[in-house]
Design a protein around this motif. Structure first.
Motif, PDB file in Angstrom:
ATOM      1  N   UNK A  16      16.897 -52.707   3.820  1.00 36.12           N
ATOM      2  CA  UNK A  16      17.285 -53.782   4.969  1.00 36.12           C
ATOM      3  C   UNK A  16      18.322 -52.455   6.348  1.00 36.12           C
ATOM      4  N   UNK A  17      18.316 -53.489   7.835  1.00 39.29           N
ATOM      5  CA  UNK A  17      19.090 -52.911   8.619  1.00 39.29           C
ATOM      6  C   UNK A  17      19.986 -53.329   8.618  1.00 39.29           C
ATOM      7  N   UNK A  18      21.691 -53.076   8.916  1.00 37.36           N
ATOM      8  CA  UNK A  18      22.464 -53.759   9.487  1.00 37.36           C
ATOM      9  C   UNK A  18      22.857 -54.087  10.695  1.00 37.36           C
ATOM     10  N   UNK A  19      23.023 -55.090  11.624  1.00 35.83           N
ATOM     11  CA  UNK A  19      24.049 -55.215  12.823  1.00 35.83           C
ATOM     12  C   UNK A  19      25.173 -56.386  12.942  1.00 35.83           C
ATOM     13  N   UNK A  20      25.763 -56.022  14.164  1.00 40.30           N
ATOM     14  CA  UNK A  20      27.005 -56.204  14.263  1.00 40.30           C
ATOM     15  C   UNK A  20      26.652 -57.811  14.365  1.00 40.30           C
ATOM     16  N   UNK A  21      27.712 -58.770  14.689  1.00 43.08           N
ATOM     17  CA  UNK A  21      27.516 -60.264  14.575  1.00 43.08           C
ATOM     18  C   UNK A  21      28.348 -60.980  15.304  1.00 43.08           C
ATOM     19  N   UNK A  22      29.343 -61.024  15.829  1.00 45.03           N
ATOM     20  CA  UNK A  22      29.970 -62.666  16.284  1.00 45.03           C
ATOM     21  C   UNK A  22      29.426 -64.436  16.075  1.00 45.03           C
ATOM     22  N   UNK A  23      30.696 -64.416  14.799  1.00 46.19           N
ATOM     23  CA  UNK A  23      30.899 -65.898  15.375  1.00 46.19           C
ATOM     24  C   UNK A  23      32.009 -66.658  15.039  1.00 46.19           C
ATOM     25  N   UNK A  24      32.134 -68.157  15.686  1.00 41.93           N
ATOM     26  CA  UNK A  24      33.946 -68.273  15.696  1.00 41.93           C
ATOM     27  C   UNK A  24      33.968 -68.677  13.789  1.00 41.93           C
ATOM     28  N   UNK A  25      32.662 -69.137  13.461  1.00 42.42           N
ATOM     29  CA  UNK A  25      33.941 -68.840  11.537  1.00 42.42           C
ATOM     30  C   UNK A  25      34.515 -67.782  11.493  1.00 42.42           C
ATOM     31  N   UNK A  26      33.723 -66.090  11.557  1.00 41.28           N
ATOM     32  CA  UNK A  26      33.555 -65.152  10.852  1.00 41.28           C
ATOM     33  C   UNK A  26      34.186 -64.130  11.718  1.00 41.28           C
ATOM     34  N   UNK A  27      34.178 -64.527  12.953  1.00 42.26           N
ATOM     35  CA  UNK A  27      35.002 -63.294  14.720  1.00 42.26           C
ATOM     36  C   UNK A  27      33.556 -62.228  13.899  1.00 42.26           C
ATOM     37  N   UNK A  28      33.866 -61.161  14.239  1.00 36.99           N
ATOM     38  CA  UNK A  28      32.393 -60.318  14.005  1.00 36.99           C
ATOM     39  C   UNK A  28      33.080 -59.516  12.656  1.00 36.99           C
ATOM     40  N   UNK A  29      31.197 -59.657  12.112  1.00 38.18           N
ATOM     41  CA  UNK A  29      31.347 -59.741  10.859  1.00 38.18           C
ATOM     42  C   UNK A  29      30.119 -58.819  10.884  1.00 38.18           C
ATOM     43  N   UNK A  30      28.946 -58.792   9.639  1.00 40.19           N
ATOM     44  CA  UNK A  30      27.750 -57.977   9.633  1.00 40.19           C
ATOM     45  C   UNK A  30      26.848 -58.214   8.723  1.00 40.19           C
ATOM     46  N   UNK A  31      25.549 -58.891  10.002  1.00 39.14           N
ATOM     47  CA  UNK A  31      24.345 -59.174   9.259  1.00 39.14           C
ATOM     48  C   UNK A  31      23.277 -58.314   8.732  1.00 39.14           C
ATOM     49  N   UNK A  32      22.606 -59.051   7.740  1.00 38.83           N
ATOM     50  CA  UNK A  32      21.363 -57.515   7.297  1.00 38.83           C
ATOM     51  C   UNK A  32      20.585 -58.650   7.879  1.00 38.83           C
ATOM     52  N   UNK A  33      19.699 -57.363   8.510  1.00 42.37           N
ATOM     53  CA  UNK A  33      18.827 -58.567   9.066  1.00 42.37           C
ATOM     54  C   UNK A  33      16.534 -57.396   8.873  1.00 42.37           C
ATOM     55  N   UNK A  34      16.299 -58.565   8.985  1.00 46.68           N
ATOM     56  CA  UNK A  34      14.697 -58.519   8.423  1.00 46.68           C
ATOM     57  C   UNK A  34      14.803 -59.194   6.999  1.00 46.68           C
ATOM     58  N   UNK A  35      15.539 -59.687   6.440  1.00 48.44           N
ATOM     59  CA  UNK A  35      15.199 -60.501   4.471  1.00 48.44           C
ATOM     60  C   UNK A  35      14.061 -61.371   5.042  1.00 48.44           C
ATOM     61  N   UNK A  36      13.242 -61.196   4.176  1.00 49.12           N
ATOM     62  CA  UNK A  36      12.000 -61.869   3.625  1.00 49.12           C
ATOM     63  C   UNK A  36      12.872 -63.440   3.226  1.00 49.12           C
ATOM     64  N   UNK A  37      11.491 -64.311   4.769  1.00 46.72           N
ATOM     65  CA  UNK A  37      12.211 -65.745   3.997  1.00 46.72           C
ATOM     66  C   UNK A  37      13.017 -66.352   4.225  1.00 46.72           C
TER      67      UNK A  37
END
Length: 131
Positions: free
Chosen positions: A48-69
């Motif tokens: 998998x690939x990882x990217x940065x993501x922001x949300x109010x709940x977690x602030x800056x965190x990491x997202x694992x992208x293209x996980x099947x389903x």
């Protein structure tokens, strides 16, 4: 950058460790394997690939992208997989039982401090999940 997540599966949770070039970065906790069911299972083994993501709940965190389903599979702090995770991965400093860990925020900061400078240079971060 390549991160390697090596897992051990238990009925009540999944424990692992993340290494970068054979150097231990942190331990991890996840939900048990339940055939990739949304919100109750850890994600399948794979690359998998990882990217940065922001949300109010977690602030800056990491997202694992293209996980099947699956969508919104994140790295974020948690110390109890069954109570705090919906399929995400929580970095922890120390494992305390199946799907249980300690000092997650500290481990999460360590992981972000390693990965973010690479992502800021628009270079890729790969996560290989294996048992």
């Amino acid at each position: 950058m390549v991160l390697r997540l090596s897992r051990t599966y238990f009925p009540d949770g999944t424990n692992g460790k993340i290494e970068c070039e054979v150097k231990l970065i942190c331990k991890t906790i996840e939900l048990p394997w339940k055939i990739n069911e949304t919100k109750v299972s850890c994600i399948p083994e794979g690359k998998y690939y990882i990217k940065k993501r922001y949300s109010k709940k977690f602030q800056w965190h990491l997202e694992i992208i293209n996980v099947k389903n699956r969508s919104l599979i994140l790295f974020h702090p948690a110390n109890n997989a069954l109570q705090e995770l919906n399929g995400c991965i929580a970095p922890v400093t120390k494992l305390s039982g199946p799907g249980l860990g300690l000092m997650s925020r500290k481990a999460f900061s360590k992981l972000k401090n390693l990965v973010n400078p690479i992502l800021d240079k628009n270079e890729s971060v790969v996560l290989i999940v294996q048992s």
